[in-house]
Motif scaffolding. Structure first.
Motif, PDB file in Angstrom:
ATOM      1  N   SER A 285       0.837  -1.197   0.000  1.00 21.49           N
ATOM      2  CA  SER A 285       0.000   0.000   0.000  1.00 21.49           C
ATOM      3  C   SER A 285       0.873   1.249   0.000  1.00 21.49           C
ATOM      4  CB  SER A 285      -0.908   0.011   1.236  1.00 21.49           C
ATOM      5  OG  SER A 285      -0.126   0.013   2.421  1.00 21.49           O
ATOM      6  N   CYS A 286       0.210   2.375  -0.189  1.00 19.32           N
ATOM      7  CA  CYS A 286       0.892   3.664  -0.079  1.00 19.32           C
ATOM      8  C   CYS A 286       0.816   4.140   1.375  1.00 19.32           C
ATOM      9  CB  CYS A 286       0.248   4.682  -1.018  1.00 19.32           C
ATOM     10  SG  CYS A 286      -1.457   5.113  -0.584  1.00 19.32           S
ATOM     11  N   LEU A 287       1.448   5.249   1.664  1.00 17.03           N
ATOM     12  CA  LEU A 287       1.498   5.781   3.025  1.00 17.03           C
ATOM     13  C   LEU A 287       0.117   6.136   3.576  1.00 17.03           C
ATOM     14  CD1 LEU A 287       3.391   6.626   5.342  1.00 17.03           C
ATOM     15  CD2 LEU A 287       3.617   8.847   4.231  1.00 17.03           C
ATOM     16  N   CYS A 288      -0.756   6.688   2.739  1.00 18.25           N
ATOM     17  CA  CYS A 288      -2.096   7.085   3.216  1.00 18.25           C
ATOM     18  C   CYS A 288      -3.100   5.937   3.109  1.00 18.25           C
ATOM     19  CB  CYS A 288      -2.594   8.326   2.482  1.00 18.25           C
ATOM     20  SG  CYS A 288      -3.056   8.075   0.752  1.00 18.25           S
ATOM     21  N   ASP A 289      -2.673   4.793   2.611  1.00 20.57           N
ATOM     22  CA  ASP A 289      -3.486   3.577   2.499  1.00 20.57           C
ATOM     23  C   ASP A 289      -4.614   3.684   1.469  1.00 20.57           C
ATOM     24  OD1 ASP A 289      -3.442   0.919   3.448  1.00 20.57           O
ATOM     25  OD2 ASP A 289      -5.207   1.271   4.681  1.00 20.57           O
ATOM     26  N   SER A 290      -4.554   4.680   0.585  1.00 17.57           N
ATOM     27  CA  SER A 290      -5.568   4.817  -0.468  1.00 17.57           C
ATOM     28  C   SER A 290      -5.321   3.856  -1.614  1.00 17.57           C
ATOM     29  CB  SER A 290      -5.586   6.248  -1.018  1.00 17.57           C
ATOM     30  OG  SER A 290      -5.969   7.160  -0.026  1.00 17.57           O
ATOM     31  N   VAL A 291      -4.053   3.611  -1.915  1.00 13.49           N
ATOM     32  CA  VAL A 291      -3.684   2.686  -2.987  1.00 13.49           C
ATOM     33  C   VAL A 291      -3.239   1.388  -2.328  1.00 13.49           C
ATOM     34  CG1 VAL A 291      -2.120   2.246  -4.927  1.00 13.49           C
ATOM     35  CG2 VAL A 291      -2.968   4.565  -4.510  1.00 13.49           C
ATOM     36  N   ARG A 292      -3.899   0.287  -2.723  1.00 10.13           N
ATOM     37  CA  ARG A 292      -3.568  -1.035  -2.174  1.00 10.13           C
ATOM     38  C   ARG A 292      -3.463  -2.024  -3.326  1.00 10.13           C
ATOM     39  NH1 ARG A 292      -3.179  -1.503   2.716  1.00 10.13           N
ATOM     40  NH2 ARG A 292      -3.496  -3.749   2.775  1.00 10.13           N
ATOM     41  N   TYR A 293      -2.576  -2.991  -3.179  1.00 12.14           N
ATOM     42  CA  TYR A 293      -2.399  -4.003  -4.222  1.00 12.14           C
ATOM     43  C   TYR A 293      -2.022  -5.331  -3.590  1.00 12.14           C
ATOM     44  CZ  TYR A 293       2.592  -3.273  -3.469  1.00 12.14           C
ATOM     45  OH  TYR A 293       3.836  -3.182  -2.894  1.00 12.14           O
ATOM     46  N   GLU A 294      -2.093  -6.377  -4.396  1.00  8.21           N
ATOM     47  CA  GLU A 294      -1.615  -7.678  -3.963  1.00  8.21           C
ATOM     48  C   GLU A 294      -0.981  -8.396  -5.136  1.00  8.21           C
ATOM     49  OE1 GLU A 294      -4.662 -10.234  -2.438  1.00  8.21           O
ATOM     50  OE2 GLU A 294      -5.706 -10.360  -4.354  1.00  8.21           O
ATOM     51  N   LEU A 295      -0.135  -9.348  -4.819  1.00 15.08           N
ATOM     52  CA  LEU A 295       0.422 -10.209  -5.851  1.00 15.08           C
ATOM     53  C   LEU A 295       0.547 -11.616  -5.306  1.00 15.08           C
ATOM     54  CD1 LEU A 295       3.965 -10.484  -5.604  1.00 15.08           C
ATOM     55  CD2 LEU A 295       3.465  -8.064  -5.681  1.00 15.08           C
ATOM     56  N   THR A 296       0.376 -12.543  -6.211  1.00  8.19           N
ATOM     57  CA  THR A 296       0.523 -13.948  -5.886  1.00  8.19           C
ATOM     58  C   THR A 296       1.488 -14.545  -6.891  1.00  8.19           C
ATOM     59  OG1 THR A 296      -1.410 -14.462  -7.236  1.00  8.19           O
ATOM     60  CG2 THR A 296      -1.771 -14.219  -4.873  1.00  8.19           C
ATOM     61  N   GLY A 297       2.354 -15.386  -6.437  1.00  5.96           N
ATOM     62  CA  GLY A 297       3.319 -15.998  -7.341  1.00  5.96           C
ATOM     63  C   GLY A 297       4.733 -15.623  -6.980  1.00  5.96           C
ATOM     64  N   GLU A 298       5.608 -15.899  -7.897  1.00  2.31           N
ATOM     65  CA  GLU A 298       7.035 -15.724  -7.658  1.00  2.31           C
ATOM     66  C   GLU A 298       7.511 -14.316  -8.007  1.00  2.31           C
ATOM     67  OE1 GLU A 298       8.862 -18.082  -6.135  1.00  2.31           O
ATOM     68  OE2 GLU A 298       6.924 -19.097  -6.006  1.00  2.31           O
ATOM     69  N   LEU A 299       8.447 -13.825  -7.213  1.00  4.74           N
ATOM     70  CA  LEU A 299       9.141 -12.586  -7.537  1.00  4.74           C
ATOM     71  C   LEU A 299      10.200 -12.941  -8.575  1.00  4.74           C
ATOM     72  CD1 LEU A 299       9.675 -11.337  -3.882  1.00  4.74           C
ATOM     73  CD2 LEU A 299       7.859 -10.668  -5.468  1.00  4.74           C
ATOM     74  N   GLN A 300      10.335 -12.135  -9.605  1.00  9.91           N
ATOM     75  CA  GLN A 300      11.297 -12.421 -10.667  1.00  9.91           C
ATOM     76  C   GLN A 300      12.707 -11.992 -10.274  1.00  9.91           C
ATOM     77  OE1 GLN A 300      10.169 -14.193 -13.476  1.00  9.91           O
ATOM     78  NE2 GLN A 300       8.512 -14.302 -11.984  1.00  9.91           N
TER      79      GLN A 300
ATOM     80  N   CYS B  16       1.256   7.579  -5.571  1.00 12.28           N
ATOM     81  CA  CYS B  16      -0.091   7.938  -5.144  1.00 12.28           C
ATOM     82  C   CYS B  16      -0.229   9.457  -5.230  1.00 12.28           C
ATOM     83  CB  CYS B  16      -0.328   7.455  -3.715  1.00 12.28           C
ATOM     84  SG  CYS B  16      -1.849   8.090  -2.971  1.00 12.28           S
ATOM     85  N   GLN B  17      -1.285   9.918  -5.885  1.00 11.23           N
ATOM     86  CA  GLN B  17      -1.492  11.364  -6.010  1.00 11.23           C
ATOM     87  C   GLN B  17      -1.882  12.019  -4.689  1.00 11.23           C
ATOM     88  OE1 GLN B  17      -3.429  12.845  -9.700  1.00 11.23           O
ATOM     89  NE2 GLN B  17      -3.753  10.647 -10.100  1.00 11.23           N
ATOM     90  N   ASN B  18      -2.343  11.244  -3.716  1.00 14.51           N
ATOM     91  CA  ASN B  18      -2.695  11.814  -2.410  1.00 14.51           C
ATOM     92  C   ASN B  18      -1.474  12.054  -1.539  1.00 14.51           C
ATOM     93  OD1 ASN B  18      -5.435  11.846  -2.917  1.00 14.51           O
ATOM     94  ND2 ASN B  18      -5.867   9.981  -1.785  1.00 14.51           N
ATOM     95  N   CYS B  19      -0.612  11.041  -1.401  1.00 19.29           N
ATOM     96  CA  CYS B  19       0.483  11.144  -0.437  1.00 19.29           C
ATOM     97  C   CYS B  19       1.876  11.140  -1.079  1.00 19.29           C
ATOM     98  CB  CYS B  19       0.382  10.024   0.604  1.00 19.29           C
ATOM     99  SG  CYS B  19       0.613   8.366  -0.054  1.00 19.29           S
ATOM    100  N   GLY B  20       1.971  10.853  -2.362  1.00 24.77           N
ATOM    101  CA  GLY B  20       3.257  10.875  -3.054  1.00 24.77           C
ATOM    102  C   GLY B  20       4.078   9.609  -2.911  1.00 24.77           C
ATOM    103  N   SER B  21       3.572   8.613  -2.194  1.00 23.02           N
ATOM    104  CA  SER B  21       4.328   7.370  -2.003  1.00 23.02           C
ATOM    105  C   SER B  21       4.534   6.630  -3.319  1.00 23.02           C
ATOM    106  CB  SER B  21       3.571   6.423  -1.071  1.00 23.02           C
ATOM    107  OG  SER B  21       3.438   6.964   0.200  1.00 23.02           O
ATOM    108  N   ALA B  22       5.697   6.018  -3.442  1.00 17.28           N
ATOM    109  CA  ALA B  22       5.979   5.173  -4.602  1.00 17.28           C
ATOM    110  C   ALA B  22       5.086   3.939  -4.555  1.00 17.28           C
ATOM    111  CB  ALA B  22       7.441   4.762  -4.609  1.00 17.28           C
ATOM    112  N   VAL B  23       4.481   3.608  -5.685  1.00 15.33           N
ATOM    113  CA  VAL B  23       3.628   2.422  -5.816  1.00 15.33           C
ATOM    114  C   VAL B  23       4.038   1.692  -7.101  1.00 15.33           C
ATOM    115  CG1 VAL B  23       1.708   3.420  -4.488  1.00 15.33           C
ATOM    116  CG2 VAL B  23       1.783   3.725  -6.975  1.00 15.33           C
ATOM    117  N   PRO B  24       3.538   0.478  -7.316  1.00 19.74           N
ATOM    118  CA  PRO B  24       3.953  -0.291  -8.493  1.00 19.74           C
ATOM    119  C   PRO B  24       3.643   0.398  -9.825  1.00 19.74           C
ATOM    120  CG  PRO B  24       2.933  -1.731  -6.898  1.00 19.74           C
ATOM    121  CD  PRO B  24       2.705  -0.325  -6.423  1.00 19.74           C
ATOM    122  N   THR B  25       4.467   0.076 -10.818  1.00 21.50           N
ATOM    123  CA  THR B  25       4.281   0.540 -12.190  1.00 21.50           C
ATOM    124  C   THR B  25       4.120  -0.671 -13.087  1.00 21.50           C
ATOM    125  OG1 THR B  25       5.753   2.439 -11.794  1.00 21.50           O
ATOM    126  CG2 THR B  25       5.312   1.862 -14.095  1.00 21.50           C
TER     127      THR B  25
END
Length: 133
Positions: free
Chosen positions: A7-22, A75-84
């Motif tokens: 998630s981002c710092l303000c918890d507005s953006v959340r994501y999940e992943l399943t599987g292997e990290l490359q 995140c446009q709210n808090c500026g935290s880096a999130v996935p691309t």
């Protein structure tokens, strides 16, 4: 199967992943130092099929550095880096955005010729559990 959430710092953006990290790289290039404001970026790479947004995808803004492959989403709210998500081929995931513990350490330091001189040989610095007085 691995399952991670982030998630981002303000918890507005959340994501999940399943599987292997490359791959998991600590990148010391000047662009990563500038966009993190730190000595390096901690970038994980995953396949898009294992990634999905849980909330806040509409708040994600992506900057593409001109004439390069360098991208940063935040995140446009808090500026935290999130996935691309890169061309539906790869997802660049900032390690610091993960809420889950990682099962292994980074695979490598990359672009060390660009490493900030003040971050070299920092392993012998004093360490504190909290902000020192």
């Amino acid at each position: 199967m691995n399952h991670f959430q982030g998630s981002c710092l303000c918890d507005s953006v959340r994501y999940e992943l399943t599987g292997e990290l490359q791959k998991f790289f600590l990148c010391h290039c000047q662009r990563c130092r500038k966009d993190t404001g730190s000595a390096h970026a901690a970038n994980l790479f995953v396949k898009p099929v294992s990634f999905h947004w849980l909330s806040g995808a509409d708040l994600v803004k992506t900057y593409h550095h001109p004439d390069s492959r360098h991208v940063k989403s935040f995140c446009q709210n808090c500026g935290s880096a999130v996935p691309t998500v890169i061309d539906n081929v790869m997802v660049l995931l900032p390690g610091g955005s993960l809420d889950s513990d990682l099962p292994h350490k980074p695979d490598a330091n990359i672009f060390i010729d660009s490493q900030a001189n003040w971050s070299k040989n920092s392993g012998d610095l004093p360490s504190f559990a909290h902000l020192p007085e």
